[in-house]
Design a protein around this motif. Structure first.
Motif, PDB file in Angstrom:
ATOM      1  N   UNK A   1       0.830  -1.206   0.000  1.00 58.13           N
ATOM      2  CA  UNK A   1       0.000   0.000   0.000  1.00 58.13           C
ATOM      3  C   UNK A   1       0.867   1.260   0.000  1.00 58.13           C
ATOM      4  N   UNK A   2       1.987   1.227   0.736  1.00 59.14           N
ATOM      5  CA  UNK A   2       2.891   2.373   0.769  1.00 59.14           C
ATOM      6  C   UNK A   2       3.462   2.645  -0.621  1.00 59.14           C
ATOM      7  N   UNK A   3       3.858   1.593  -1.326  1.00 59.86           N
ATOM      8  CA  UNK A   3       4.392   1.757  -2.677  1.00 59.86           C
ATOM      9  C   UNK A   3       3.332   2.255  -3.654  1.00 59.86           C
ATOM     10  N   UNK A   4       2.120   1.766  -3.525  1.00 57.86           N
ATOM     11  CA  UNK A   4       1.043   2.226  -4.399  1.00 57.86           C
ATOM     12  C   UNK A   4       0.769   3.710  -4.154  1.00 57.86           C
ATOM     13  N   UNK A   5       0.779   4.118  -2.890  1.00 56.44           N
ATOM     14  CA  UNK A   5       0.580   5.534  -2.569  1.00 56.44           C
ATOM     15  C   UNK A   5       1.693   6.388  -3.174  1.00 56.44           C
ATOM     16  N   UNK A   6       2.928   5.893  -3.154  1.00 57.30           N
ATOM     17  CA  UNK A   6       4.029   6.618  -3.792  1.00 57.30           C
ATOM     18  C   UNK A   6       3.800   6.724  -5.298  1.00 57.30           C
ATOM     19  N   UNK A   7       3.323   5.650  -5.903  1.00 55.08           N
ATOM     20  CA  UNK A   7       3.049   5.669  -7.339  1.00 55.08           C
ATOM     21  C   UNK A   7       2.001   6.724  -7.683  1.00 55.08           C
ATOM     22  N   UNK A   8       0.928   6.776  -6.895  1.00 51.21           N
ATOM     23  CA  UNK A   8      -0.127   7.755  -7.148  1.00 51.21           C
ATOM     24  C   UNK A   8       0.403   9.173  -6.933  1.00 51.21           C
ATOM     25  N   UNK A   9       1.203   9.367  -5.893  1.00 50.78           N
ATOM     26  CA  UNK A   9       1.760  10.692  -5.627  1.00 50.78           C
ATOM     27  C   UNK A   9       2.677  11.153  -6.752  1.00 50.78           C
ATOM     28  N   UNK A  10       3.319  10.234  -7.439  1.00 53.64           N
ATOM     29  CA  UNK A  10       4.233  10.579  -8.520  1.00 53.64           C
ATOM     30  C   UNK A  10       3.620  10.365  -9.901  1.00 53.64           C
ATOM     31  N   UNK A  11       2.296  10.352  -9.975  1.00 53.61           N
ATOM     32  CA  UNK A  11       1.648  10.079 -11.255  1.00 53.61           C
ATOM     33  C   UNK A  11       1.859  11.186 -12.284  1.00 53.61           C
ATOM     34  N   UNK A  12       2.312  12.364 -11.857  1.00 56.88           N
ATOM     35  CA  UNK A  12       2.603  13.461 -12.788  1.00 56.88           C
ATOM     36  C   UNK A  12       4.090  13.740 -12.918  1.00 56.88           C
ATOM     37  N   UNK A  13       4.932  12.928 -12.281  1.00 52.13           N
ATOM     38  CA  UNK A  13       6.374  13.143 -12.330  1.00 52.13           C
ATOM     39  C   UNK A  13       6.937  12.589 -13.632  1.00 52.13           C
ATOM     40  N   UNK A  14       7.596  13.428 -14.422  1.00 51.86           N
ATOM     41  CA  UNK A  14       8.161  12.938 -15.687  1.00 51.86           C
ATOM     42  C   UNK A  14       9.194  11.834 -15.450  1.00 51.86           C
ATOM     43  N   UNK A  15       9.095  10.770 -16.227  1.00 52.27           N
ATOM     44  CA  UNK A  15      10.061   9.681 -16.156  1.00 52.27           C
ATOM     45  C   UNK A  15       9.852   8.702 -15.013  1.00 52.27           C
TER      46      UNK A  15
END
Length: 138
Positions: A23-37
């Motif tokens: 869940x922590x990793x998924x939250x990081x993925x969502x938080x970085x959904x607009x980060x280029x690359x």
């Protein structure tokens, strides 16, 4: 032997720890959904016995007698060793971002259902232990 030392409860705790980390990793993925690359990450469970032996995440040594050497972390507590790996979603944007929020939400819902099932199993196991330790006639 305490209740916390039972193998079933130990396995359930390990599963809950894994789900918490996922869940922590998924939250990081969502938080970085607009980060280029940015490429999303996920945890994968070993799918077979050989993979579990190779990674060491699924098997833990147990100290069954006081004379045995302690294993794991402080006071012999098992140490969770999960490794995340790049898990790009189904599409990549022009800026190189490979996170699809909808797919991350599906993974989050899947993890939540597995977490609820593990908590239910843990509660039922404790209820069964309480029932088994009750004096007769109560």
């Amino acid at each position: 032997m305490g209740v916390a030392d039972l193998p079933l409860l130990s396995q359930i705790r390990g599963r809950l720890t894994w789900l918490d980390e996922r869940q922590r990793l998924i939250a990081q993925n969502v938080a970085n959904s607009d980060t280029p690359g940015y490429v999303g990450r996920d945890l994968k469970l070993p799918t077979d016995f050989a993979a579990a032996l190779g990674q060491g995440a699924g098997l833990q040594m147990a100290q069954t007698r006081p004379g045995h050497m302690p294993v794991g972390g402080p006071n012999g507590a098992p140490v969770a060793r999960f490794t995340s790996q790049a898990a790009p979603d189904s599409e990549t944007t022009l800026d190189g971002n490979a996170v699809v929020v909808e797919e991350q939400m599906l993974k989050m819902a899947e993890s939540r259902m597995a977490y609820d099932a593990a908590i239910g199993l843990y509660q039922k196991s404790l209820a069964m232990l309480r029932l088994a330790t009750k004096p007769p006639g109560r």
